[in-house]
Design an enzyme around this catalytic site. Structure first.
Site, short mmCIF file in Angstrom:
data_model
loop_
_atom_site.label_atom_id
_atom_site.label_comp_id
_atom_site.label_asym_id
_atom_site.label_seq_id
_atom_site.Cartn_x
_atom_site.Cartn_y
_atom_site.Cartn_z
CG HIS A 209 12.46 40.53 16.57
ND1 HIS A 209 11.60 41.44 16.00
CD2 HIS A 209 12.96 41.12 17.68
CE1 HIS A 209 11.57 42.54 16.75
NE2 HIS A 209 12.39 42.37 17.77
CG HIS B 87 16.19 45.13 17.31
ND1 HIS B 87 15.66 46.31 17.78
CD2 HIS B 87 15.33 44.16 17.70
CE1 HIS B 87 14.52 46.06 18.44
NE2 HIS B 87 14.30 44.76 18.39
CD GLU C 152 11.05 45.81 19.30
OE1 GLU C 152 11.80 45.21 20.07
OE2 GLU C 152 10.94 45.49 18.11
CB SER D 64 11.55 41.30 12.07
OG SER D 64 10.74 41.69 13.17
N1 HBI Z 1 15.45 41.69 26.42
N2 HBI Z 1 16.72 40.35 25.00
C1 HBI Z 1 15.83 41.37 25.17
N3 HBI Z 1 15.38 42.03 24.10
C2 HBI Z 1 14.51 43.07 24.23
O1 HBI Z 1 14.10 43.69 23.23
C3 HBI Z 1 14.09 43.44 25.51
C4 HBI Z 1 14.59 42.73 26.61
N4 HBI Z 1 14.19 43.08 27.85
C5 HBI Z 1 13.37 44.23 28.12
C6 HBI Z 1 12.83 44.85 26.87
N5 HBI Z 1 13.22 44.48 25.67
C7 HBI Z 1 11.79 45.94 26.93
O2 HBI Z 1 11.08 45.94 28.14
C8 HBI Z 1 12.45 47.29 26.74
O3 HBI Z 1 11.46 48.25 26.54
C9 HBI Z 1 13.23 47.64 27.94
FE FE Z 2 12.82 43.76 19.36
#
Ligand code: HBI
Ligand code: FE
Length: 293
Positions: free
Chosen positions: A148, A153, A194, A213
């Site tokens: 993913h 991303h 997303e 994804s």
């Molecule tokens: N941590 N590794 C990872 N990947 C993410 O997409 C991610 C996260 N922590 C917080 C988060 N996404 C979401 O709450 C964001 O909107 C901040």
């Molecule tokens: Fe993501």
């Protein structure tokens, strides 16, 4: 049709990823190996042949459905991931990414607390989960895995304007934490990074990683007649709840990545106040007079 997205991340329910509450499963990743900033080396030796084969099959399935559904910027950048049949080495991608937009990818054991996440984005370091889903999770994995994060991303981080948006988002996130506005800013991440759509002369296309994804949601987001597609409006978006365990009921459509980047330039403090003074909008609800696609 698999009505579930390929992953839903407890983080977006406000569930802290590292300390799971009662009744929920422990995180998949090995957080003990992570540094204080939650980053870790990509342990390339951890990947079995089954892991590489899962990556190869996921990559092949998504690649063949991109034309006509994914935005051109994504399609032109996806080959930057390297060979399609093995999990890429993060350092190899970071070398190319650094030259393109000054970004790099760093390993993390999985979802990390928002403050740490925002800080990494603000430093142009994108956190990529280092474990691969199991073959039996091919169609659905609870937390975002390496596929993913890498396939969904990383390609758009090669696009300079989108890369600038991601850093601006991270910087905004660090301020949001201080303003207790993380929930509102998380909606912005959810409905753009997303699950975002972009309007193009050839029609609507997906740019959101959760869509790109996903085996089923990519076509659903563009072609479903049940989904609501609304023109991007920052306050409207921040008022809108989202769902994490089904395909999205509402998608927001931008005109360009520049529009997205420009939306992050002003100070969000008055935006948060305006959003808080208006009622929440449920996922799937349409407001009178708004631009619907
Ligand atoms: N941590 N590794 C990872 N990947 C993410 O997409 C991610 C996260 N922590 C917080 C988060 N996404 C979401 O709450 C964001 O909107 C901040
Ligand atoms: Fe993501």
């Amino acid at each position: 049709m698999n009505e579930q997205p390929d992953f839903h991340s407890g983080i977006n329910q406000g569930v802290p990823p590292v300390t799971y509450g009662e009744g929920s499963r422990p995180p998949r990743g090995d957080y003990a190996k992570a540094r204080a900033d939650y980053t870790c080396e990509q342990d390339y030796a951890q990947y079995s042949e089954a892991d590489h084969d899962t990556y190869r099959r996921l990559y092949a399935r998504q690649l063949q459905q991109l034309p006509g559904l994914a935005c051109d910027e994504f399609i032109s950048a996806v080959q930057q991931l390297g060979a399609p049949d093995r999990i890429p080495r993060f350092d190899d991608i970071s070398e190319r990414l650094m030259r393109a937009t000054g970004w790099q990818i760093v390993g993390v054991p999985g979802l990390i607390p928002e403050e740490a996440f925002f800080k990494l984005l603000a430093e142009r370091r994108f956190p990529v989960t280092d474990w691969m889903r199991k073959p039996e999770e091919f169609d659905y994995v609870v937390e975002p895995d390496v596929f993913h994060d890498l396939f969904g991303h990383v390609p758009l981080l090669f696009n300079p304007t989108f890369a600038d948006y991601m850093q601006a988002y991270g910087a905004g996130g660090m301020k949001a934490s201080r303003l207790d506005a993380c929930e509102l800013l998380t909606r912005l991440y959810w409905y753009t990074v997303e699950f975002g759509l972009i309007d193009t002369p050839q029609g609507l296309r997906a740019y959101g990683a959760g869509i790109l994804s996903s085996a089923g949601e990519l076509r659903h987001s563009i072609e479903s007649r049940e989904a609501l597609r609304v023109g991007f409006d920052l306050q409207r978006l921040m008022r809108t709840r989202y769902r994490i365990d089904t395909y999205q009921a509402t998608y927001f459509v931008i005109d360009s990545f520049k529009q997205l980047f420009d939306a992050t330039r002003p100070d969000f403090t008055p935006v948060y106040e305006a959003v808080r003074s208006q009622p929440v909008v449920e996922a799937g609800a349409v407001l009178a007079g708004e631009r619907v696609f």
